[in-house]
Design an enzyme around this catalytic site. Structure first.
Site, PDB file in Angstrom:
ATOM      1  N   SER A  91     -10.881  -1.644   3.713  1.00 30.94           N
ATOM      2  CA  SER A  91     -10.162  -1.976   4.957  1.00 30.94           C
ATOM      3  C   SER A  91      -9.665  -0.690   5.592  1.00 30.94           C
ATOM      4  CB  SER A  91      -8.949  -2.857   4.657  1.00 30.94           C
ATOM      5  OG  SER A  91      -9.367  -4.047   4.070  1.00 30.94           O
ATOM      6  N   ARG A 141       0.816  -1.226   0.000  1.00 28.60           N
ATOM      7  CA  ARG A 141       0.000   0.000   0.000  1.00 28.60           C
ATOM      8  C   ARG A 141       0.850   1.277   0.000  1.00 28.60           C
ATOM      9  NH1 ARG A 141      -2.034  -3.601  -1.255  1.00 28.60           N
ATOM     10  NH2 ARG A 141      -3.782  -4.746  -0.392  1.00 28.60           N
ATOM     11  N   GLU A 147      -5.017   2.502   6.811  1.00 26.27           N
ATOM     12  CA  GLU A 147      -4.832   2.422   5.349  1.00 26.27           C
ATOM     13  C   GLU A 147      -5.612   3.572   4.694  1.00 26.27           C
ATOM     14  OE1 GLU A 147      -5.286  -1.449   3.551  1.00 26.27           O
ATOM     15  OE2 GLU A 147      -6.045  -0.571   1.699  1.00 26.27           O
TER      16      GLU A 147
END
Ligand SMILES: Cc1cc2nc3c(=O)[nH]c(=O)nc-3n(C[C@H](O)[C@H](O)[C@H](O)COP(=O)(O)OP(=O)(O)OC[C@H]3O[C@@H](n4cnc5c(N)ncnc54)[C@H](O)[C@@H]3O)c2cc1C
Length: 303
Positions: free
Chosen positions: A228, A178, A298
């Site tokens: 998420s 990420r 995230e």
């Protein structure tokens, strides 16, 4: 920043025939359905416009925000001062040459996956169901079910903070879990080339359908969210830790740790930015005190 500065940006947008919106509610542009208004939103329709606007914003001290599909951001209820440069449907062309797909940053992952399928190209199946743009997906190095954007990208064109156009090949993109050089360096991605391989269309479709069914079964897709909420901590899963801390279903206002998938914070109706932020903090504190693991967000905060 004065109104005059914003009008200068609007004038540039006008020269390119791009749509300009004032006081646009950001909740209409985020999958969380949260966020106050932005002073100005410009729907980007070409790289040259994006470049001119970045230069204009930087030389006039106008804050600007790059937004794709808004599926990985949480925007403040106070709204955004300055200009949102929306890279979406007006900058979304994609074409195929052999096994290479080249697309503008605003192309949706869903559309590009369908294009790959139509042309019997395999490699992007993992991305089917991720509700972002290609630009946002490269910026985040989005991934799922064992695949990630770094598996298929060959190169990207982007604009740096000084308005210079650069091309990065994959080896220079610092793609990790990420993260990417684009995120760390504040580059704006304008186009992406991806290399796929010839495959069997029924097998490609079957894999896409299977992954979509898994998403529907496991994820709270019936509620607004940004996917998420937390990154996967090394050697563990955020959802497992959250469940172990008995946080499943815990709410602050209309923000709730999903009962279906503890890794998602969902908006049950009218959740505010503060509700979500307070719930994120509550989850982080409890998980840390129970396991010694500090979860990292995230979802990116825009305020
Ligand atoms: C239901 C659901 C499921 C999800 N599943 C997954 C999943 O399986 N895997 C996964 O990785 N993610 C997943 N996500 C998160 C999200 O879809 C991805 O991170 C996606 O790649 C974000 O793209 P976007 O266009 O929506 O970016 P945005 O949310 O609009 O922006 C995210 C960040 O990228 C920046 N950005 C956007 N476009 C550009 C550009 N062209 N150039 C430079 N910066 C840019 C923005 O400034 C922002 O900082 C999910 C989200 C939801 C709501």
């Amino acid at each position: 920043m004065s109104l005059f500065d914003l009008e200068q940006a609007a004038k540039i947008a006008g020269l390119y025939g791009a749509e300009v919106l004032y006081d646009e509610p950001m909740k209409a542009h985020t999958t969380f359905r949260i966020g106050g208004t932005c002073e100005m939103m410009i729907k980007i329709n070409c790289e040259a416009l994006l470049r001119e606007l970045i230069v204009c914003c930087r030389s006039n001290g106008i804050p600007y925000y790059i937004v794709g599909r808004g599926s990985n951001i949480l925007v403040s209820d106070k709204g955004l001062k300055g200009i949102v440069l929306l890279i979406g449907a007006d900058f979304a062309a994609a074409h195929i040459s052999g096994e290479v797909i080249e697309c503008q940053a605003g192309a949706s992952l869903g559309a590009v996956c369908s294009l790959a399928l139509e042309n019997s190209l395999s490699g992007l199946e993992f991305a089917y169901g991720i509700p972002g743009t290609v630009g946002g997906a490269v910026y985040m190095n989005a991934g799922a079910y064992g695949g990630e954007m770094s598996d298929v990208i060959i190169s990207c064109r982007c604009i740096d903070k000084n308005g210079e156009i650069k091309t990065f090949t994959r080896d220079k993109m610092e793609l990790g879990y990420r993260t990417s050089v684009f995120l760390r360096g504040g580059y704006c991605i304008t186009s992406v080339s991806m290399k796929l391989e010839k495959g069997n269309p029924s097998a490609i479709k079957e894999r896409m359908d299977t992954l979509m069914s898994r998403r529907k079964a496991k994820q709270p897709l019936e509620y607004p969210s940004a996917g998420s909420t937390f990154k996967r901590p090394s050697g563990d899963y955020a959802a497992r830790l959250i469940e172990e801390s008995r946080l499943k279903g815990v709410s602050v206002g209309d923000a709730q740790v999903s009962e279906k998938h503890s890794g998602f914070i969902i908006n049950k109706g009218d959740a505010s930015f503060d509700d979500v932020c307070r719930l994120i903090e509550q989850v982080k504190e409890k998980v840390y005190s129970d396991s010694g693991i500090m979860l990292e967000c995230e979802v990116l905060i825009m305020e």
